[in-house]
Write an enzyme that holds these catalytic residues in place. Structure first.
Site, PDB file in Angstrom:
ATOM      1  CG  HIS A  12       4.477   4.539  -4.002  1.00 57.65           C
ATOM      2  ND1 HIS A  12       4.811   5.782  -3.536  1.00 57.65           N
ATOM      3  CD2 HIS A  12       5.549   4.098  -4.739  1.00 57.65           C
ATOM      4  CE1 HIS A  12       6.030   6.095  -3.972  1.00 57.65           C
ATOM      5  NE2 HIS A  12       6.497   5.095  -4.698  1.00 57.65           N
ATOM      6  CD  GLU A  72       5.772  -0.034  -7.027  1.00 60.82           C
ATOM      7  OE1 GLU A  72       5.500   0.262  -5.847  1.00 60.82           O
ATOM      8  OE2 GLU A  72       6.938   0.014  -7.496  1.00 60.82           O
TER       9      GLU A  72
END
Ligand code: ADE
Ligand code: ZN
Length: 338
Positions: free
Chosen positions: A196, A199
């Site tokens: 990730h 974000e």
């Protein structure tokens, strides 16, 4: 055929899905009862009332509390099975699923309990519904490097069931490079790396995920658009992006869904995909994400078809299976034209 019917009909893969984020309120309450776990909610309405998030951390607090009802192997089986049955109806034929073992081991649940429940549901789904899968173990980035190494040690005993490693949890202040050494070891052990990035964190985190962790796919990546040179690089390398529109909306990465960068990503030539992230918490499974973002940003049928194709192209399926997925998209289009 209208756009929503096309979305429902198209075969697709889901590549960004946290299995713990599929825990529906009804199952949370029934597992709490079965396992005698105290929750601060008396009914489904009270659970849902807690799903009001201002940012990623607000969500994570509720998410980690929710998963405290998962104790036995059969709980992980039931959770995974419910998700697979649900997305079978969305014409999902391949899934790449994240799981967060550190969040369970911290509560005294054995790694094998978690993995056993998830993998046996995946195996049954392959046999009974034809859904193929890959499992990606995430390191929790808010915890120290040492804890990630412990999780990696566990994963090394189960290479037959774990395909990749990922990085999730609180992004701000926990840059990818905090885990450079763990990812180097994971790659050396044969795990495929993803993370990730972008974000909530800046474009610089997407860059270090690529440079330091050598990720093969970026999860979210929204803030990469703040760095045009980075976008040009990801277009050139066809680095896949797993985007999650309803998640971005609910965690307030964007104020309104019409601000989602999915159309911009497709227009730029990025290998972007649509996924649900934590569908129980964010108000929609994968087809809901396609439908709502299509309506909000004005995707047309060609964009939707491109996204379904991208979902296979961006997957870690063997090439022959990717081609079967792409052929299934073509066959579906032939049928809807008739
Ligand atoms: N864990 C579960 N969902 C997540 C998300 N959207 N971002 C970071 N960590 C997560
Ligand atoms: Zn995620």
């Amino acid at each position: 055929m209208n756009l929503n019917a096309l979305i429902d009909a198209l075969p697709k893969a889901e590549l960004h899905l946290h299995i713990e984020g599929t825990l529906e309120p009804e199952m949370m309450l029934s597992l709490a009862k079965r396992n005698k776990i105290d929750l601060p909610y008396a009914n489904v309405k009270e659970v849902q009332a807690a799903y009001e998030f201002n940012n990623l951390q607000d969500f994570l607090d509720v998410y980690y509390q929710g998963m405290s009802v998962l104790i036995e192997e059969r709980d992980f089986y039931d959770l995974t099975w419910a998700y697979l049955e649900k997305v079978h109806g969305d014409r999902v034929r391949h899934v790449e699923i994240f799981f967060d073992p550190q969040a369970h081991m911290e509560r005294g649940i054995a790694f094998e309990t978690v993995l056993g429940g998830i993998t046996s549901a995946l195996e049954t789904a392959h046999k009974e519904m034809g859904i193929s899968s890959k499992l990606i173990m995430c390191f929790l980035r808010h915890l120290p490097e040492e804890a990630a190494f412990e999780a990696l040690d566990c994963a090394c005993k189960h290479k037959d069931h774990i395909f990749g490693v990922g990085l999730d949890s609180s992004e701000a202040g926990n840059p990818p490079e905090k885990f450079s050494r763990v990812f180097a070891e994971a790659r050396a052990q044969g795990f495929v790396p993803v993370a990730h990035a972008g974000e909530e964190g800046p474009a610089a985190y997407v860059k270090t995920a690529l440079d330091d962790l050598q990720v093969q796919r970026v999860d979210h990546g929204n803030r990469a658009f703040e760095d045009p040179a980075l976008i040009a690089r990801m277009v050139r390398d066809q680095t896949p992006l797993t985007m999650c529109p309803l998640s971005n909306l609910r965690l307030r990465g964007i104020e309104r869904l019409d601000q989602h960068p999915i159309k911009k990503a497709l227009n730029a030539g990025l290998l972007a995909t649509i996924n649900s992230d934590d569908p129980s918490y964010f108000g929609g499974y994968v087809n809901d994400n396609y439908k709502e973002v299509a309506k909000a940003v004005g995707l047309d049928a060609a964009d939707i078809v491109q996204l379904a194709k991208n979902s296979f192209a961006a997957s870690f399926m063997p090439d022959a299976d990717k081609q079967q997925g792409l052929d299934a998209v073509a066959k579906c289009l032939d049928q809807v034209k008739k």
